[in-house]
Scaffold this motif. Structure first.
Motif, short mmCIF file in Angstrom:
data_model
loop_
_atom_site.label_atom_id
_atom_site.label_comp_id
_atom_site.label_asym_id
_atom_site.label_seq_id
_atom_site.Cartn_x
_atom_site.Cartn_y
_atom_site.Cartn_z
N ALA A 73 0.85 -1.20 0.00
CA ALA A 73 0.00 0.00 0.00
C ALA A 73 0.88 1.25 0.00
CB ALA A 73 -0.90 -0.02 1.23
N ALA A 74 1.97 1.20 0.77
CA ALA A 74 2.83 2.37 0.86
C ALA A 74 3.43 2.74 -0.49
CB ALA A 74 3.94 2.11 1.88
N TYR A 75 3.97 1.74 -1.21
CA TYR A 75 4.58 2.14 -2.49
C TYR A 75 3.54 2.57 -3.51
CZ TYR A 75 4.06 -2.76 -4.25
OH TYR A 75 3.58 -3.97 -4.63
N CYS A 76 2.32 2.04 -3.38
CA CYS A 76 1.26 2.51 -4.28
C CYS A 76 0.98 3.99 -4.02
CB CYS A 76 -0.02 1.71 -4.09
SG CYS A 76 0.14 0.02 -4.62
N PHE A 77 0.89 4.33 -2.73
CA PHE A 77 0.62 5.74 -2.40
C PHE A 77 1.78 6.61 -2.86
CE2 PHE A 77 -1.96 3.79 1.24
CZ PHE A 77 -3.10 3.76 0.46
N ARG A 78 2.99 6.08 -2.72
CA ARG A 78 4.13 6.87 -3.14
C ARG A 78 4.07 7.08 -4.66
NH1 ARG A 78 10.08 5.68 -4.01
NH2 ARG A 78 10.87 7.81 -4.19
#
Lengths: 116, 959
Positions: free
Chosen positions: B422-427
């Protein structure tokens, strides 16, 4: 007769091997030609030796020699010409390109060829 | 449409774009699209059968003796993958058409792409594991070509090499595993293997087979510890990344695990290896992806992570896990391909894909922003997008999975993986599209043309549709899942639902999303920590391993293979003599049965001359011209020996070949030194002589031995003697064998001869065009040249002889079928006649009178012989069947007409062409080297007043 042919094959092979083991292209090519003779005669002799009975059908003939090795050797002779020609060309090309007709790779120090 | 056609179409179609390159980019892309579309429609025509739960098959025997047959099958799983491959392929082709720049060779690109597509479809439709392996290797090769498509980029080449090395090695391991499986089951048919779960799992070789197959799958699908090649493969053009590295090729390993699932899964070994590898890959990939600044690298590691997720699901060995895996394959293919294409759009428009240089693209590229955001949110697992559904299923499955005795390990790691995911998607969204618009983009970005955004938009539509209304695809997903599961287990879920109630998976999802957002808040300090943490660099390790392997190979090979021909020859000869000696001493020697034939004085004298000439040749070989004369004598004696021993045809051939060979060697000697210097030591010469004598004695013994014994089995020669006249219509049995019984052999041989001649011609050309040319032009002849190089006597004589020799050649040719002679000998005789003209009248004079180039003569010969052979097809006979008849034209005698004579004409032409082309090539070298061409056949001609002889003499000295 068999002794003569077999010894001729042996002599041609021995001379061929000796020349193939030389260091320059030309004697190696000659050696391969000698080996070609030896192999061709050897193959030819595999039909056994018959004198005076060529495989030309004739009502008067009693016996014929084995035609098959002859046919095989015939094409081998012609092909060996092609092979010799290719090898000679490669040897010649190498010599013209580097002024050196050794068959072996020369050590690096000697290979520093001067280009005109 | 037949499955065979579906698989074959891309392969045949692959020829088209490459050929049509000059027709323009649109044509190239158009034809590629059409080919894919036809295959796609062909696949869809099989849909009703598949939906009915049946399996479509197609079968062509290929090599049944090996168990390798071209058998294809289409079930739910195969259809699912083929649908993804061809469907996304269509989108990629459209996208690629607009992505590639004008400088890129588009035909080449699409040719590779179609090759890959065909191989991929082949994998998923194969019903034979050996066939599957063939396609498997083909995908490795075609992906190598695609990754390295931008040949000018070193990263592309290195990435391609690494991908090929890793996947190729895995492929090799898999071959081993598949062969073991085939041996266990006794069949290489996949459908048979899939029926034998119990047999395979009980076999002691199950674990080795499993490990080998998994090695193949893990390397292909970039599972830990082989995950490192995938990010480096991102040097490929983006359409390739989107196609190969998200939707298709990396899924091949997954596909195979799914295909083999019924027989391989369910054991502790399978569970531990596959689940652990998948879990590690998932977490590791997600963590690394977060800290990548290159958009494509980020996506690459996220792909690694998602492939790990699917692998883990397959590893659990439950029906629900398999179903979740299938569903996630579908979802991942849609959102990841869309994301890659979006990254490609950003790169294409902003000229960078470094996240640190991007940001604020939301306002500049609203369409791309929309597509990328939806796809990324789906990947992050946000509800109402398809990624959410399968991620929920994964988390659900994780809560039921116990690994290494701990029921916490898998759920916790799965949640951590999802969190980073989820974090890299948001990034990806936040750092690329959100934030303020910058003014330092390498290129002012804007939305691309429709050709580039429509393909990802189609995929994103699917993302949303599946996410909102999963019931649309649930039957299909279940169908595919059932194809994976087979009869091993029952699928208990009936629906795919968005809302499952307050189950643990929902809490895990919430933790992941919230945690992901939290990570983004502390991203800067986190990045610092990451950058200061030392970690192994896969590429360095990989290169070190390759380097070490290369050094080891060198240390073994170089001492053996040191460039010394003499040494190789020596090793070979000694080995042959030793092998012969071994056979002689261990075999049985029969008693001689044939009588020695008496030899008269004449044969002994001939033998004496042969031996003397050979001995002289060895002793005097340093004088090269003398050696040439001596070898001529040897050849002559061999020819005479053939005459004496009832082989007139051989004698004629040997004799004529001898002439042309000597001329050839003379031409070569024109350039080579005339003397061979003494170089080898006495010791070395003694050693060589010893080997030579041993070899000579060995051949002598062998020849003598068999000439005194009968053949082991009856020779087939009786057949030839008996049928030569009846069946072949000729009394010269040797010639009938050549042109009739063994005509196919002869046909091959004239082709070889022609190739040899063309090779010589090509070598000459390259010599004359290379640096050697200058050397040749500056060369000073080492022998004085004759003042009168084309003497009148010789010119006149050869001119007179020419028609006579041609007549002799013609006669020899015609009588060949019944008397000694034939195409080979006639060809050689005619060649000698022509060579005489060259020698006497000069190269230019002869060439000017030459109407047909020798290449053409060779070609004509081969064609005449070939068409003669083909002619027999028209009367429904096999190739080269000969026919003959006798005709009588008064007042002549009755004579024979045979198709064999036509074949012999082909032989004749090929021989003339080959011999002349070889000799001509050699003399072309000589010609450039020494002389301007003489315009006249004779240098001194009394009937000619100009140019004055004096001037000619000066000209000669000048050179």
């Amino acid at each position: 007769m068999e002794l003569i042919v077999a010894s001729a094959i042996g002599v041609l092979t021995a001379a061929g091997i000796y020349l193939v083991l030389r260091l320059r292209t030309f004697p190696v090519i000659l050696g391969m030609s000698l080996l070609t003779y030896a192999v061709n005669v050897f193959l030819f002799a595999s039909g056994r030796l018959t004198i005076g009975a060529p495989p030309i059908l004739d009502d008067a003939a009693i016996t014929y020699t084995d035609p098959l090795p002859q046919a095989l050797v015939l094409t081998a002779i012609v092909i060996s010409f092609g092979m010799t020609a290719v090898v000679v060309m490669i040897g010649l090309g190498a010599y013209l390109g580097s002024d050196d007709d050794h068959v072996d790779d020369q050590p690096e120090s000697d290979a520093s060829e001067e280009r005109p | 449409m037949s499955l065979l056609l579906v698989v074959a179409l891309p392969f045949f179609g692959a020829l088209l774009p490459g050929v049509m390159n000059s027709a323009g980019r649109a044509a190239c892309a158009g034809v590629t699209f059409t080919v894919s579309l036809i295959a796609f429609i062909g696949l869809l025509t099989n849909l009703p059968t598949v939906l009915a739960g049946e399996v479509v098959t197609a079968r062509v025997e290929w090599i049944p003796a090996l168990g390798l047959n071209f058998t294809l099958m289409l079930d739910g799983l195969g259809f699912f993958f083929a649908f993804l491959i061809l469907g996304i392929g269509l989108l990629i082709i459209t996208y690629g058409r607009h992505y590639l720049s004008r400088d890129d060779n588009m035909g080449e690109f699409f040719t590779y792409l179609l090759l890959f597509q065909g191989a991929m479809v082949g994998i998923v439709l194969s019903d034979n594991v050996l066939l599957l392996l063939v396609f498997w290797e083909l995908t490795s090769l075609s992906s190598f070509l695609l990754i390295g498509y931008w040949k000018h980029l070193p990263e592309g080449r290195q990435g391609a090499r690494m991908a090929l090395a890793v996947t190729g090695m895995g492929g090799l391991a898999m071959i081993g595993g598949m062969l073991i499986l085939g041996q266990i089951v006794g069949s290489y048919d996949l459908s048979v293997i899939l029926q034998n779960r119990a047999l395979i799992q009980a076999d002691p070789l199950y674990v080795p087979a499993l490990i080998l197959i998994l090695l193949g799958c893990f390397t292909k699908s970039a599972q830990f510890p082989f995950h490192f090649w995938l990010p480096h493969a991102m040097a490929a053009p983006t359409p390739v990344s989107a196609y190969l590295h998200s939707a298709t090729m990396v899924k091949a390993g997954i596909f195979l695990m799914a295909r083999m699932w019924p027989v391989l899964s369910g054991t502790p070994e399978w569970f531990v290896i596959v689940t652990t590898a998948g879990l590690i890959t998932m977490v590791l990939g997600a963590v690394i992806a977060l800290f990548k600044h290159d958009l494509k690298a980020l996506l690459a590691f996220s792909t690694v992570s998602h492939l790990g997720l699917i692998t883990m699901l397959l590893g659990t060995g439950t029906a629900f896990g398999a179903m979740a895996a299938v569903f996630h394959i579908l979802n991942h293919a849609t959102f990841k391909a869309a994301l890659f294409m979006s990254a490609g759009i950003v790169d294409h428009e902003a000229h960078t894909r470094d996240i640190r240089r991007l940001g604020g693209l939301r306002r500049l590229m609203p369409v791309t922003f929309g597509i990328a955001t939806l796809a990324a949110l789906s990947m992050a697992g946000i509800p109402f997008l398809n990624g959410f559904l399968s991620k929920e299923m994964m988390l659900e499955e994780a809560t039921h999975t116990m690994l290494f005795g701990s029921e916490w390990l898998v759920p916790v790691l799965a949640t951590v993986g999802s969190l980073f995911s989820a974090a890299y998607c948001f990034r990806f969204i936040g750092h690329t599209f959100l934030g303020p618009v910058r003014d330092d983009y390498p290129h002012k970005p804007h939305d691309p043309g429709a050709g580039m955004w429509v393909p990802p938009a189609i995929l994103v539509t699917l993302v949303v549709v599946i996410g909102v209304a999963p019931f649309l695809v649930q039957d299909f997903v279940f169908l595919v899942a059932k194809a994976v599961i087979g009869d091993v287990a029952m699928l208990e879920v009936k629906y795919i639902k968005i809302w499952h109630g307050l189950v643990p998976a929902l809490y895990m999802s919430i933790i992941a999303v919230v945690g992901g957002l939290a990570l983004m808040l502390i991203y800067k300090p986190l990045l610092k920590v990451w950058e200061t943490t030392p970690r192994p660099e896969a590429k360095v390790i990989f290169e070190a391993i390759v380097e070490a392997a290369a050094r080891m190979a060198q240390s073994i090979i170089h001492p053996l293979h040191n460039g010394s021909f003499t040494r190789y020859a020596m090793i070979g000869l000694v080995a042959m003599i030793a092998a012969g000696y071994h056979a002689w001493t261990t075999g049985t020697v029969a008693e001689p049965v044939r009588e020695l034939q008496a030899a008269g004085a004449v044969p002994i004298a001939g033998w004496g001359m042969l031996v003397a000439a050979t001995a002289g040749l060895v002793l005097l070989h340093r004088n090269r011209l003398l050696a040439l004369i001596l070898i001529g004598i040897v050849g002559l004696m061999v020819s005479i020996g053939f005459v004496y021993l009832s082989a007139p045809d051989l004698a004629m051939t040997q004799f004529t070949v001898e002439v042309v060979t000597i001329i050839l060697l003379l031409l070569a000697l024109n350039f080579l030194p005339n003397q061979t210097p003494v170089e080898s030591t006495v010791l070395r010469r003694i050693r060589d002589a010893a080997v030579a004598v041993a070899g000579g004695l060995a051949t002598f013994a062998l020849a003598y031995h068999y000439m005194l014994r009968e053949a082991v089995t009856t020779p087939i020669s009786e057949f030839h003697l008996a049928n030569s006249y009846k069946g072949g219509g000729g009394t010269n049995v040797v010639n009938v064998i050549l042109v009739d019984f063994r005509g196919f052999d002869t046909y091959g041989e004239i082709i070889v001869l022609g190739i040899a001649a063309l090779l010589i011609y090509a070598l000459t050309e390259s010599l004359l065009n290379g640096p050697v040319r200058r050397r040749l032009l500056n060369r000073v002849p080492d022998q004085p040249r004759a003042g009168d190089m084309h003497p009148m006597m010789m010119v006149v004589l050869t001119r007179v002889i020419m028609p006579v020799v041609l007549l002799v050649g013609f006669y020899i040719f015609l009588r060949g079928h019944n008397e000694p002679g034939g195409g080979f000998i006639a060809g050689l005789i005619v060649s000698i006649a022509v060579v005489m003209q060259y020698m006497a009248s000069g190269f230019a004079w002869t060439s000017a009178r030459l109407r047909y180039p020798y290449h053409g003569v060779i070609g004509a010969g081969v064609l005449v012989a070939g068409f003669t052979g083909i002619g027999s097809w028209f009367v429904a006979q096999p190739f080269l069947t000969s026919a003959f008849t006798y005709v009588r034209i008064p007042p002549f005698d009755k004579f024979e007409l045979a198709t064999a004579a036509l074949f012999d004409l082909g032989v004749f032409l090929a021989v003339v062409g080959a011999v002349m082309l070889s000799l001509e090539s050699f003399s072309r070298l000589a010609r450039r080297a020494d002389m301007p061409d003489a315009e006249f056949p004779m240098d001194i001609d009394p009937s000619r007043s100009d140019p004055p002889p004096v001037q000619t003499a000066e000209l000669k000295e000048g050179n």
